[in-house]
Design a protein around this motif. Structure first.
Motif, mmCIF file in Angstrom:
data_model
loop_
_atom_site.group_PDB
_atom_site.id
_atom_site.type_symbol
_atom_site.label_atom_id
_atom_site.label_comp_id
_atom_site.label_asym_id
_atom_site.label_seq_id
_atom_site.Cartn_x
_atom_site.Cartn_y
_atom_site.Cartn_z
ATOM 1 N N GLU A 1 0.854 -1.191 0.000
ATOM 2 C CA GLU A 1 0.000 0.000 0.000
ATOM 3 C C GLU A 1 0.886 1.235 0.000
ATOM 4 O O GLU A 1 1.920 1.274 0.676
ATOM 5 N N VAL A 2 0.491 2.271 -0.740
ATOM 6 C CA VAL A 2 1.280 3.503 -0.860
ATOM 7 C C VAL A 2 0.437 4.682 -0.388
ATOM 8 O O VAL A 2 -0.729 4.820 -0.762
ATOM 9 N N TYR A 3 1.052 5.532 0.430
ATOM 10 C CA TYR A 3 0.410 6.738 0.947
ATOM 11 C C TYR A 3 1.277 7.955 0.614
ATOM 12 O O TYR A 3 2.496 7.834 0.479
ATOM 13 N N LYS A 4 0.637 9.098 0.516
ATOM 14 C CA LYS A 4 1.360 10.356 0.312
ATOM 15 C C LYS A 4 1.377 11.119 1.629
ATOM 16 O O LYS A 4 0.359 11.217 2.321
ATOM 17 N N ALA A 5 2.549 11.660 1.979
ATOM 18 C CA ALA A 5 2.688 12.369 3.254
ATOM 19 C C ALA A 5 3.796 13.401 3.138
ATOM 20 O O ALA A 5 4.442 13.554 2.098
ATOM 21 N N VAL A 6 4.002 14.101 4.246
ATOM 22 C CA VAL A 6 5.106 15.058 4.364
ATOM 23 C C VAL A 6 5.975 14.595 5.518
ATOM 24 O O VAL A 6 5.476 14.215 6.571
ATOM 25 N N MET A 7 7.299 14.637 5.320
ATOM 26 C CA MET A 7 8.208 14.231 6.388
ATOM 27 C C MET A 7 9.480 15.056 6.360
ATOM 28 O O MET A 7 9.788 15.736 5.368
ATOM 29 N N ASP A 8 10.195 15.001 7.468
ATOM 30 C CA ASP A 8 11.487 15.672 7.594
ATOM 31 C C ASP A 8 12.557 14.754 7.018
ATOM 32 O O ASP A 8 12.840 13.686 7.563
ATOM 33 N N ASP A 9 13.156 15.165 5.912
ATOM 34 C CA ASP A 9 14.199 14.366 5.274
ATOM 35 C C ASP A 9 15.521 15.119 5.368
ATOM 36 O O ASP A 9 15.797 16.036 4.602
ATOM 37 N N ASN A 10 16.330 14.722 6.365
ATOM 38 C CA ASN A 10 17.634 15.354 6.591
ATOM 39 C C ASN A 10 17.522 16.863 6.777
ATOM 40 O O ASN A 10 18.282 17.652 6.205
ATOM 41 N N GLY A 11 16.529 17.281 7.567
ATOM 42 C CA GLY A 11 16.370 18.690 7.883
ATOM 43 C C GLY A 11 15.481 19.459 6.935
ATOM 44 O O GLY A 11 15.149 20.623 7.203
ATOM 45 N N ALA A 12 15.092 18.851 5.826
ATOM 46 C CA ALA A 12 14.221 19.512 4.856
ATOM 47 C C ALA A 12 12.845 18.871 4.892
ATOM 48 O O ALA A 12 12.720 17.652 4.935
ATOM 49 N N ILE A 13 11.796 19.688 4.884
ATOM 50 C CA ILE A 13 10.421 19.188 4.850
ATOM 51 C C ILE A 13 10.084 18.838 3.405
ATOM 52 O O ILE A 13 10.103 19.700 2.521
ATOM 53 N N SER A 14 9.802 17.575 3.170
ATOM 54 C CA SER A 14 9.620 17.091 1.798
ATOM 55 C C SER A 14 8.328 16.302 1.671
ATOM 56 O O SER A 14 7.876 15.637 2.610
ATOM 57 N N SER A 15 7.765 16.375 0.467
ATOM 58 C CA SER A 15 6.634 15.517 0.127
ATOM 59 C C SER A 15 7.172 14.146 -0.273
ATOM 60 O O SER A 15 8.102 14.056 -1.088
ATOM 61 N N VAL A 16 6.580 13.112 0.313
ATOM 62 C CA VAL A 16 7.102 11.757 0.081
ATOM 63 C C VAL A 16 5.958 10.786 -0.167
ATOM 64 O O VAL A 16 4.796 11.063 0.143
ATOM 65 N N TYR A 17 6.335 9.647 -0.726
ATOM 66 C CA TYR A 17 5.442 8.508 -0.796
ATOM 67 C C TYR A 17 5.913 7.489 0.234
ATOM 68 O O TYR A 17 7.100 7.195 0.339
ATOM 69 N N ILE A 18 4.966 6.967 1.001
ATOM 70 C CA ILE A 18 5.265 5.944 1.997
ATOM 71 C C ILE A 18 4.666 4.619 1.522
ATOM 72 O O ILE A 18 3.474 4.546 1.220
ATOM 73 N N LYS A 19 5.501 3.600 1.438
ATOM 74 C CA LYS A 19 5.040 2.286 0.988
ATOM 75 C C LYS A 19 5.156 1.287 2.135
ATOM 76 O O LYS A 19 6.209 1.141 2.747
ATOM 77 N N VAL A 20 4.052 0.609 2.410
ATOM 78 C CA VAL A 20 4.046 -0.490 3.383
ATOM 79 C C VAL A 20 4.083 -1.783 2.577
ATOM 80 O O VAL A 20 3.106 -2.146 1.925
ATOM 81 N N SER A 21 5.234 -2.453 2.624
ATOM 82 C CA SER A 21 5.462 -3.614 1.768
ATOM 83 C C SER A 21 6.098 -4.745 2.579
ATOM 84 O O SER A 21 7.292 -5.017 2.452
ATOM 85 N N PRO A 22 5.311 -5.424 3.409
ATOM 86 C CA PRO A 22 5.887 -6.452 4.284
ATOM 87 C C PRO A 22 6.300 -7.724 3.570
ATOM 88 O O PRO A 22 6.940 -8.583 4.162
ATOM 89 N N TYR A 23 5.938 -7.885 2.280
ATOM 90 C CA TYR A 23 6.256 -9.129 1.567
ATOM 91 C C TYR A 23 7.365 -8.961 0.539
ATOM 92 O O TYR A 23 7.617 -9.875 -0.253
ATOM 93 N N HIS A 24 8.018 -7.827 0.527
ATOM 94 C CA HIS A 24 9.101 -7.630 -0.435
ATOM 95 C C HIS A 24 10.178 -8.687 -0.197
ATOM 96 O O HIS A 24 10.591 -8.917 0.949
ATOM 97 N N PRO A 25 10.652 -9.356 -1.255
ATOM 98 C CA PRO A 25 11.595 -10.466 -1.052
ATOM 99 C C PRO A 25 12.962 -10.051 -0.535
ATOM 100 O O PRO A 25 13.685 -10.872 0.037
ATOM 101 N N VAL A 26 13.348 -8.790 -0.726
ATOM 102 C CA VAL A 26 14.679 -8.340 -0.315
ATOM 103 C C VAL A 26 14.613 -7.380 0.869
ATOM 104 O O VAL A 26 15.324 -7.553 1.863
ATOM 105 N N GLU A 27 13.755 -6.357 0.774
ATOM 106 C CA GLU A 27 13.649 -5.352 1.826
ATOM 107 C C GLU A 27 12.195 -5.183 2.268
ATOM 108 O O GLU A 27 11.527 -4.213 1.910
#
Length: 370
Positions: free
Chosen positions: A113-139
């Motif tokens: 599932e993918v969500y759109k949000a705002v987060m602090d990325d290394n001191g900068a406020i950025s628009s991001v996509y958040i992915k919840v992917s518990p079945y990814h084979p590698v990560e």
């Protein structure tokens, strides 16, 4: 079974209509044809219709992307493959399982599932996509990517690494991890935030602690009822018996309450008896909001404490002295998403699935009073 069929038809519809981003036609065209033929064989079994009838309607089952590119070259493979499948001995449920299994291989992030949000990325406020992917084979886990750099995903943490989540009234969540500093996400609305938290909470309960809500402000109402009753979820008799033996050595008077695996508002009480080592199972049914009837006793009990008081005689046929409550650290069959690397920590010898699954009704066992 209804849940499994719903999931199957949802997945089938997404494959037919090219709604699975991970499935690139050039890479998986053979697999797409295979899924279509598998679906045709499933219909033959479920509806008991002839191969010729299914073949005449092949466009209903072959993904649209395949039809668009190779409509005139797939009739022969369909005919030959269905002829071979007819010689096998399988039921429709098995065929649908194989369909889902193949889909998971070619599209391991189908359930992400993918969500759109705002987060602090290394001191900068950025628009991001958040992915919840518990079945990814590698990560597997929770990832993010900057809106300006799509598909450059960075892993934040796995489901197992989550500590707790707290929320604010401005649609901001604080996500604390077992290791590392917390990170904050601000969503566009409260409903989106609640959706995100509910998703994480569901995976956390199915992976780590089934009886625990990861966000105190967003709780599961049914868990509150279980807490009040000191009741386990639908863990099954095998787990309950093993826990009574492991924790109390089957001491007479000790018991566990657990939900029925098949009937809502029905419970079972596994009681350690005087005359034998193996506990006995009795039925407990909720008849109104706060009232229960136990076994063959027609008395209406308003609490587990009242029930225990009625069966407090050590010399009685049924003796209820100590109720073992559920624990956050129970490793029960309810942890359907628990990873293989975590399976070795259980103190109880129970069989735990290594991936999410839908359980067929024919595989459920209801423990009844002897």
């Amino acid at each position: 079974m209804n849940a499994f069929n719903y999931y199957f038809h949802q997945a089938r519809g997404d494959v037919l209509n090219n709604r699975v981003p991970d499935i690139i036609y050039e890479k998986y065209k053979r697999e797409l044809v295979g899924l279509g033929i598998t679906d045709m064989y499933r219909v033959m079994l479920e509806k008991d219709i002839s191969r010729e009838s299914v073949e005449n309607d092949y466009k209903k089952y072959i993904p649209k992307e395949v039809l668009k590119r190779h409509a005139f070259f797939i009739k022969r493979p369909i005919h030959d493959t269905l002829g071979k499948l007819q010689k096998s001995v399988h039921d429709a449920f098995y065929v649908k399982e194989e369909y889902i299994r193949q889909l998971e291989i070619i599209a391991p992030e189908y359930l992400s599932e993918v969500y759109k949000a705002v987060m602090d990325d290394n001191g900068a406020i950025s628009s991001v996509y958040i992915k919840v992917s518990p079945y990814h084979p590698v990560e597997p886990g929770i990832k993010y990517c900057l809106e300006s750099k799509k598909e450059q995903w960075t892993l934040k943490c796995t489901i197992e690494e989550l500590g707790f989540i707290s929320i604010r009234n401005d649609s901001t969540t604080e996500i604390s991890r077992k290791n590392g500093i917390p990170f904050y996400l601000k969503f566009s609305s409260m409903s989106t935030m609640y959706s995100f938290i509910s998703l994480l909470d569901g995976y956390y309960r199915l992976t780590c602690k089934w009886i625990f809500n990861i966000c105190r402000e967003v709780y599961t109402p049914s868990l509150k009822k279980l807490y009040a009753m000191k009741c386990h979820g639908p863990v099954g008799g095998q787990f309950s018996y093993a826990k009574l033996e492991s924790k109390r050595s089957n001491k007479p008077g000790c018991f566990i309450i657990r939900e029925s695996e098949s009937k809502y508002n029905h419970y079972y009480i596994d009681v350690c008896m005087k005359e034998g080592l193996k506990p006995k199972t009795f039925k407990l049914e909720r008849i109104t909001g706060d009232e229960f009837i136990f076994n063959d006793d027609l008395t209406r009990y308003k609490s587990i404490q009242q029930l225990m008081a009625a069966y407090s005689d050590p010399n009685g046929a049924i003796y209820l002295q100590e109720c073992l409550p559920p624990s956050e650290y129970d490793i029960s069959p309810l942890l359907l998403c628990r990873s293989e690397r975590e399976l070795g920590v259980s103190a109880l010898d129970v069989s735990i699935p290594t991936s999410p699954l839908c359980i067929s009704c024919k595989d459920l066992q209801v423990y009844k009073r002897e």
